[in-house]
Motif scaffolding. Structure first.
Motif, PDB file in Angstrom:
ATOM      1  N   MET A   1       0.845  -1.179   0.000  1.00  0.00           N
ATOM      2  CA  MET A   1       0.000   0.000   0.000  1.00  0.00           C
ATOM      3  C   MET A   1       0.889   1.241   0.000  1.00  0.00           C
ATOM      4  O   MET A   1       1.881   1.309   0.703  1.00  0.00           O
ATOM      5  N   LYS A   2       0.490   2.209  -0.779  1.00  0.00           N
ATOM      6  CA  LYS A   2       1.191   3.490  -0.809  1.00  0.00           C
ATOM      7  C   LYS A   2       0.873   4.229   0.484  1.00  0.00           C
ATOM      8  O   LYS A   2      -0.286   4.351   0.876  1.00  0.00           O
ATOM      9  N   LEU A   3       1.916   4.720   1.175  1.00  0.00           N
ATOM     10  CA  LEU A   3       1.689   5.389   2.452  1.00  0.00           C
ATOM     11  C   LEU A   3       0.858   6.655   2.298  1.00  0.00           C
ATOM     12  O   LEU A   3      -0.076   6.890   3.061  1.00  0.00           O
ATOM     13  N   THR A  45       3.496   4.308  16.279  1.00  0.00           N
ATOM     14  CA  THR A  45       2.404   5.072  15.671  1.00  0.00           C
ATOM     15  C   THR A  45       2.881   6.490  15.393  1.00  0.00           C
ATOM     16  O   THR A  45       3.646   7.057  16.171  1.00  0.00           O
ATOM     17  N   TRP A  46       2.407   7.058  14.298  1.00  0.00           N
ATOM     18  CA  TRP A  46       2.707   8.437  13.934  1.00  0.00           C
ATOM     19  C   TRP A  46       1.409   9.128  13.535  1.00  0.00           C
ATOM     20  O   TRP A  46       0.633   8.590  12.747  1.00  0.00           O
ATOM     21  N   LEU A  47       1.175  10.323  14.062  1.00  0.00           N
ATOM     22  CA  LEU A  47       0.069  11.178  13.638  1.00  0.00           C
ATOM     23  C   LEU A  47       0.711  12.417  13.018  1.00  0.00           C
ATOM     24  O   LEU A  47       1.379  13.189  13.714  1.00  0.00           O
ATOM     25  N   LEU A  48       0.531  12.606  11.722  1.00  0.00           N
ATOM     26  CA  LEU A  48       1.218  13.689  11.020  1.00  0.00           C
ATOM     27  C   LEU A  48       0.263  14.814  10.640  1.00  0.00           C
ATOM     28  O   LEU A  48      -0.868  14.556  10.218  1.00  0.00           O
ATOM     29  N   THR A  49       0.753  16.050  10.781  1.00  0.00           N
ATOM     30  CA  THR A  49      -0.066  17.217  10.475  1.00  0.00           C
ATOM     31  C   THR A  49       0.427  18.004   9.273  1.00  0.00           C
ATOM     32  O   THR A  49      -0.360  18.704   8.645  1.00  0.00           O
ATOM     33  N   GLU A  50       1.713  17.919   8.969  1.00  0.00           N
ATOM     34  CA  GLU A  50       2.224  18.761   7.889  1.00  0.00           C
ATOM     35  C   GLU A  50       3.527  18.220   7.324  1.00  0.00           C
ATOM     36  O   GLU A  50       4.221  17.444   7.975  1.00  0.00           O
ATOM     37  N   LEU A  52       7.063  19.757   5.550  1.00  0.00           N
ATOM     38  CA  LEU A  52       7.815  21.006   5.422  1.00  0.00           C
ATOM     39  C   LEU A  52       7.855  21.441   3.961  1.00  0.00           C
ATOM     40  O   LEU A  52       8.237  20.652   3.090  1.00  0.00           O
ATOM     41  N   PRO A  53       7.494  22.682   3.676  1.00  0.00           N
ATOM     42  CA  PRO A  53       7.470  23.146   2.290  1.00  0.00           C
ATOM     43  C   PRO A  53       8.841  23.153   1.628  1.00  0.00           C
ATOM     44  O   PRO A  53       8.956  22.870   0.440  1.00  0.00           O
ATOM     45  N   ASP A  54       9.892  23.441   2.401  1.00  0.00           N
ATOM     46  CA  ASP A  54      11.235  23.522   1.810  1.00  0.00           C
ATOM     47  C   ASP A  54      11.968  22.186   1.808  1.00  0.00           C
ATOM     48  O   ASP A  54      13.058  22.080   1.258  1.00  0.00           O
ATOM     49  N   ASN A  55      11.388  21.166   2.426  1.00  0.00           N
ATOM     50  CA  ASN A  55      11.968  19.824   2.409  1.00  0.00           C
ATOM     51  C   ASN A  55      10.823  18.825   2.520  1.00  0.00           C
ATOM     52  O   ASN A  55      10.487  18.387   3.616  1.00  0.00           O
ATOM     53  N   GLN A  56      10.243  18.483   1.396  1.00  0.00           N
ATOM     54  CA  GLN A  56       9.048  17.644   1.394  1.00  0.00           C
ATOM     55  C   GLN A  56       9.331  16.188   1.717  1.00  0.00           C
ATOM     56  O   GLN A  56       8.455  15.339   1.626  1.00  0.00           O
ATOM     57  N   GLU A  57      10.532  15.919   2.168  1.00  0.00           N
ATOM     58  CA  GLU A  57      10.909  14.599   2.678  1.00  0.00           C
ATOM     59  C   GLU A  57      10.600  14.507   4.177  1.00  0.00           C
ATOM     60  O   GLU A  57      10.510  13.422   4.724  1.00  0.00           O
ATOM     61  N   LEU A  72       6.640  15.061  20.012  1.00  0.00           N
ATOM     62  CA  LEU A  72       6.416  15.848  18.813  1.00  0.00           C
ATOM     63  C   LEU A  72       7.738  15.998  18.089  1.00  0.00           C
ATOM     64  O   LEU A  72       8.772  16.218  18.724  1.00  0.00           O
ATOM     65  N   GLY A  73       7.714  15.875  16.767  1.00  0.00           N
ATOM     66  CA  GLY A  73       8.954  16.049  16.040  1.00  0.00           C
ATOM     67  C   GLY A  73       8.818  15.747  14.568  1.00  0.00           C
ATOM     68  O   GLY A  73       7.727  15.510  14.051  1.00  0.00           O
ATOM     69  N   MET A  74       9.955  15.775  13.905  1.00  0.00           N
ATOM     70  CA  MET A  74      10.037  15.522  12.466  1.00  0.00           C
ATOM     71  C   MET A  74      10.299  14.042  12.211  1.00  0.00           C
ATOM     72  O   MET A  74      10.951  13.373  13.008  1.00  0.00           O
ATOM     73  N   VAL A  75       9.783  13.579  11.091  1.00  0.00           N
ATOM     74  CA  VAL A  75      10.022  12.199  10.680  1.00  0.00           C
ATOM     75  C   VAL A  75      10.298  12.194   9.176  1.00  0.00           C
ATOM     76  O   VAL A  75       9.685  12.953   8.421  1.00  0.00           O
ATOM     77  N   SER A  76      11.226  11.365   8.778  1.00  0.00           N
ATOM     78  CA  SER A  76      11.556  11.207   7.364  1.00  0.00           C
ATOM     79  C   SER A  76      10.537  10.279   6.712  1.00  0.00           C
ATOM     80  O   SER A  76      10.339   9.144   7.166  1.00  0.00           O
ATOM     81  N   LEU A  77       9.910  10.751   5.650  1.00  0.00           N
ATOM     82  CA  LEU A  77       8.937   9.911   4.947  1.00  0.00           C
ATOM     83  C   LEU A  77       9.621   8.717   4.277  1.00  0.00           C
ATOM     84  O   LEU A  77       9.046   7.629   4.226  1.00  0.00           O
ATOM     85  N   THR A  78      10.851   8.909   3.824  1.00  0.00           N
ATOM     86  CA  THR A  78      11.606   7.800   3.230  1.00  0.00           C
ATOM     87  C   THR A  78      11.888   6.730   4.272  1.00  0.00           C
ATOM     88  O   THR A  78      11.760   5.533   3.998  1.00  0.00           O
ATOM     89  N   GLU A  79      12.255   7.152   5.485  1.00  0.00           N
ATOM     90  CA  GLU A  79      12.504   6.175   6.548  1.00  0.00           C
ATOM     91  C   GLU A  79      11.231   5.421   6.905  1.00  0.00           C
ATOM     92  O   GLU A  79      11.279   4.211   7.151  1.00  0.00           O
TER      93      GLU A  79
END
Length: 118
Positions: A1-3, A45-50, A52-57, A72-79
């Motif tokens: 499934m595509k994330l 589990t991850w609940l994502l809200t946004e 980053l416009p300058d780094n869409q990864e 709360l924090g950043m997560v890499s979509l590739t990871e």
């Protein structure tokens, strides 16, 4: 499934653009999570809200790796795409998730419970 489907990714990016000018100020926007990801075999589990416009990864949200300390924090979509749980299962998107409150509401509950309650 595509994330991430295109509509979900587009909403995350729109939220990122809205947040960018006020990030780090008292005017930050407390969005409702757009998407919930989880590991079916590892308790994360991850609940994502946004995104980053300058780094869409990179996405921002509430992250719970299943060890009792959601944050709360950043997560890499590739990871997230490459992550595998204990049985080798990939991260999945909860297709039935519909946020009923803001990210900070979920975060306060998670900090009290030691895990995301969604």
């Amino acid at each position: 499934m595509k994330l991430l489907t295109k509509p979900l990714k587009d909403q995350l990016i729109r939220n990122g653009f809205q947040q960018e000018p006020v990030r780090g100020t008292s005017d930050e926007i407390d969005f409702k999570p757009v998407v919930k990801f989880f590991t079916p075999d590892a308790g994360a589990t991850w609940l994502l809200t946004e995104i980053l416009p300058d780094n869409q990864e990179l996405a921002f949200g509430l992250c719970d790796l299943g060890v009792g300390f959601p944050e709360l924090g950043m997560v890499s979509l590739t990871e997230l795409q490459s992550l595998r749980g204990n049985l080798g299962l990939p991260v999945e998107r909860d297709r039935n998730f519909k946020a009923s409150k803001t990210l900070m509401d979920y975060a306060r509950e998670a900090w009290l419970a030691g895990r995301i309650v969604a």
